[in-house]
Design a protein around this motif. Structure first.
Motif, PDB file in Angstrom:
ATOM      1  N   ALA C  15       0.753  -1.306  -0.004  1.00 32.10           N
ATOM      2  CA  ALA C  15       0.060  -0.154  -0.189  1.00 32.10           C
ATOM      3  C   ALA C  15       1.108   1.362  -0.165  1.00 32.10           C
ATOM      4  CB  ALA C  15      -1.073   0.115   1.330  1.00 32.10           C
ATOM      5  N   PHE C  16       2.101   1.096   0.557  1.00 33.29           N
ATOM      6  CA  PHE C  16       2.887   2.287   0.566  1.00 33.29           C
ATOM      7  C   PHE C  16       3.349   2.806  -0.718  1.00 33.29           C
ATOM      8  CE2 PHE C  16       5.053   0.493   4.535  1.00 33.29           C
ATOM      9  CZ  PHE C  16       4.197   1.161   5.417  1.00 33.29           C
ATOM     10  N   LYS C  17       3.437   1.956  -1.644  1.00 34.12           N
ATOM     11  CA  LYS C  17       3.485   2.602  -3.213  1.00 34.12           C
ATOM     12  C   LYS C  17       2.414   3.488  -3.602  1.00 34.12           C
ATOM     13  CE  LYS C  17       3.686  -2.018  -4.768  1.00 34.12           C
ATOM     14  NZ  LYS C  17       4.115  -3.122  -5.806  1.00 34.12           N
ATOM     15  N   ALA C  18       1.361   2.953  -3.362  1.00 32.57           N
ATOM     16  CA  ALA C  18       0.265   3.894  -4.011  1.00 32.57           C
ATOM     17  C   ALA C  18       0.096   5.097  -3.071  1.00 32.57           C
ATOM     18  CB  ALA C  18      -1.302   3.173  -3.707  1.00 32.57           C
ATOM     19  N   LEU C  19       0.409   5.052  -1.799  1.00 36.49           N
ATOM     20  CA  LEU C  19       0.316   6.251  -0.854  1.00 36.49           C
ATOM     21  C   LEU C  19       1.358   7.231  -1.330  1.00 36.49           C
ATOM     22  CD1 LEU C  19      -0.685   4.500   2.329  1.00 36.49           C
ATOM     23  CD2 LEU C  19      -2.033   5.834   0.797  1.00 36.49           C
ATOM     24  N   ILE C  20       2.640   6.715  -1.656  1.00 35.09           N
ATOM     25  CA  ILE C  20       3.872   7.796  -1.949  1.00 35.09           C
ATOM     26  C   ILE C  20       3.512   8.347  -3.372  1.00 35.09           C
ATOM     27  CG2 ILE C  20       6.325   7.540  -2.714  1.00 35.09           C
ATOM     28  CD1 ILE C  20       6.581   5.142  -0.539  1.00 35.09           C
ATOM     29  N   VAL C 164      10.316  -0.152  -6.374  1.00 33.71           N
ATOM     30  CA  VAL C 164      11.859  -0.894  -6.002  1.00 33.71           C
ATOM     31  C   VAL C 164      12.328  -0.700  -4.527  1.00 33.71           C
ATOM     32  CG1 VAL C 164      14.266  -1.646  -6.534  1.00 33.71           C
ATOM     33  CG2 VAL C 164      12.709  -1.034  -8.337  1.00 33.71           C
ATOM     34  N   ALA C 165      12.010   0.472  -4.066  1.00 32.88           N
ATOM     35  CA  ALA C 165      12.239   0.737  -2.955  1.00 32.88           C
ATOM     36  C   ALA C 165      11.503   0.391  -1.832  1.00 32.88           C
ATOM     37  CB  ALA C 165      12.326   2.219  -2.600  1.00 32.88           C
ATOM     38  N   CYS C 166      10.242   0.192  -2.191  1.00 36.01           N
ATOM     39  CA  CYS C 166       9.030  -0.437  -1.451  1.00 36.01           C
ATOM     40  C   CYS C 166       9.191  -2.030  -1.114  1.00 36.01           C
ATOM     41  CB  CYS C 166       7.864  -0.117  -1.521  1.00 36.01           C
ATOM     42  SG  CYS C 166       7.358   1.823  -1.241  1.00 36.01           S
ATOM     43  N   ALA C 167       9.702  -2.364  -2.357  1.00 40.59           N
ATOM     44  CA  ALA C 167      10.183  -3.810  -2.139  1.00 40.59           C
ATOM     45  C   ALA C 167      11.255  -4.289  -1.519  1.00 40.59           C
ATOM     46  CB  ALA C 167      10.284  -4.340  -3.735  1.00 40.59           C
ATOM     47  N   LEU C 168      12.157  -3.231  -1.472  1.00 34.70           N
ATOM     48  CA  LEU C 168      13.561  -3.402  -0.504  1.00 34.70           C
ATOM     49  C   LEU C 168      13.362  -3.064   1.025  1.00 34.70           C
ATOM     50  CD1 LEU C 168      16.279  -2.015  -3.248  1.00 34.70           C
ATOM     51  CD2 LEU C 168      15.722  -4.574  -2.378  1.00 34.70           C
ATOM     52  N   LEU C 169      12.339  -2.329   1.158  1.00 30.69           N
ATOM     53  CA  LEU C 169      12.017  -1.747   2.470  1.00 30.69           C
ATOM     54  C   LEU C 169      12.388  -2.692   3.690  1.00 30.69           C
ATOM     55  CD1 LEU C 169      11.187   0.991   3.731  1.00 30.69           C
ATOM     56  CD2 LEU C 169       8.674  -0.045   3.901  1.00 30.69           C
ATOM     57  N   TRP C 170      11.707  -3.730   3.749  1.00 31.32           N
ATOM     58  CA  TRP C 170      11.726  -4.867   4.946  1.00 31.32           C
ATOM     59  C   TRP C 170      13.177  -5.519   5.061  1.00 31.32           C
ATOM     60  CZ3 TRP C 170       9.319  -4.952   9.036  1.00 31.32           C
ATOM     61  CH2 TRP C 170       8.047  -4.632   8.960  1.00 31.32           C
TER      62      TRP C 170
END
Lengths: 31, 218, 218
Positions: C15-20, C164-170
């Motif tokens: 969901a972060f992707k959409a919110l960003i 890509v950043a959100c996929a790497l976040l964790w």
């Protein structure tokens, strides 16, 4: 021959296991 | 109009998406899938190839202008037409929704079910049964969506239909025998309509639907 | 300008992707992630929700105009701006390439490595070691690509960087300890730049990079 090439694709076969685990974890987190 | 070379191996369903898109848009695409142009397993491991396509995977596209692209959905999107991509913001988003759906929801269970029947993966009864149920659920979801629609997005073929149909291709060819697919008439109608479009036919040839569910090939 | 409600559960990196994206475009997005608006595990299983979002998954977006969309990349694409989507055909294709890359290449090994550390899944030594090597390979691929680039596509943040950043976040939060990420300075620089953009910060808050590699949480 092409079937053999298909075998080289990296398919996330156990994606359903990860999806399930994630869903259960967050369902639990969200009471 | 895009023009260039698509590197792939023969019968690569992921490459089919781009080639069908090119049929619609008129993009001039040379296919390099056999020696001497391209030897899968060798050429895609060379430094020259890896410089352009760091993942070393196919399909991979190189434009005549030098523009390089990997990931099959991106290539199909690039080679397609505005109509295929969705000509409104909403339609374009729905096209991406179904393209993601194909890759993230259909491909894993489809591969789990079909690969053993092609003899390219060890058969596992439990995994196959789970995959069957998942495929059943997806066919039902599509069947419901297509109850009052001819195509997945809007009134014409889009990249959504191309992506989902190609993701279902091996299933319809290998295992979706008439009894299994009988509960999904709308999905079957839609699939048949797609594969009989001239642009699909030009790439896929005549697709023979499965008559008897293939079993794992020991 | 798009406006609507995003159904999700708290801290859902998809969901972060959409919110960003919405932070960049100015799209007005209400987040429904806790009762009474939305109770993950209950609301998403109701007939009303399933009628709009047949997969029953989140994130799921419903516009104020009734337009419904699922699949996180499609939602982010819809809520983003033209600049985020890529303002040329080539850039738009490259954005999709990296969005697919994030989902198909990063998420599987990232999940395999991080889930056990969150107690989401059983720890499996072999799977974790394989995942580590795969993540190393992906960080190196990005490091090479970002050697002479600030962002993944063009000169500004795009959906490629967001995805890509959100996929790497964790990974960066949980396991990429300094010694492990040391060989990838360009990737680290790029990630740090991204998460410190005001639009990322507004959604992610302050992201603390991992100092010690988390082990599986028995």
């Amino acid at each position: 021959m092409s079937a053999e090439h298909l075998a080289e694709e990296n398919i996330w076969f156990d994606k359903y296991r990860y999806d399930d685990a994630e869903r259960r974890y967050y369902e639990q987190m969200n009471g | 109009m895009a023009a260039g070379t698509l590197y792939t191996y023969p019968e690569n369903w992921r490459a089919f998406k781009a080639l069908i898109a090119a049929q619609y848009s008129g993009a001039k695409v040379q296919v390099a899938s056999s020696p001497p142009q391209f030897h899968f397993g060798q050429t895609n491991k060379t430094p020259d190839f890896l410089k352009k396509f760091p993942l070393g995977k196919v399909p991979a596209f190189q434009g005549d202008d030098g523009f390089c692209l990997f990931e099959s959905n991106a290539i199909a999107h690039y080679l397609g037409s505005d109509a295929l991509r969705g000509s409104s913001k909403e339609a374009a988003a729905q096209v991406l929704q179904w393209m993601s759906f194909a890759d993230s929801e259909i491909v894993p269970p489809a591969s789990a079910w079909v690969f053993p029947t092609l003899g390219i993966m060890q058969y596992n009864k439990q995994a196959t049964e789970l995959a069957k149920e998942e495929v059943r659920r997806l066919l039902e979801l599509l069947n419901e969506h297509l109850k009052s629609r001819t195509f997945l997005v809007g009134e014409r073929v889009s990249l959504a239909d191309i992506s989902v149909a190609c993701a279902l291709l091996w299933l319809y060819k290998q295992v979706l025998e008439p009894a299994f697919r009988q509960p999904f008439p709308n999905t079957n109608r839609w699939f048949s309509t797609c594969i009989n479009q001239p642009q699909f036919r030009a790439v896929l040839g005549e697709v023979r639907l499965c008559e008897k569910m293939a079993q794992f090939d020991a």
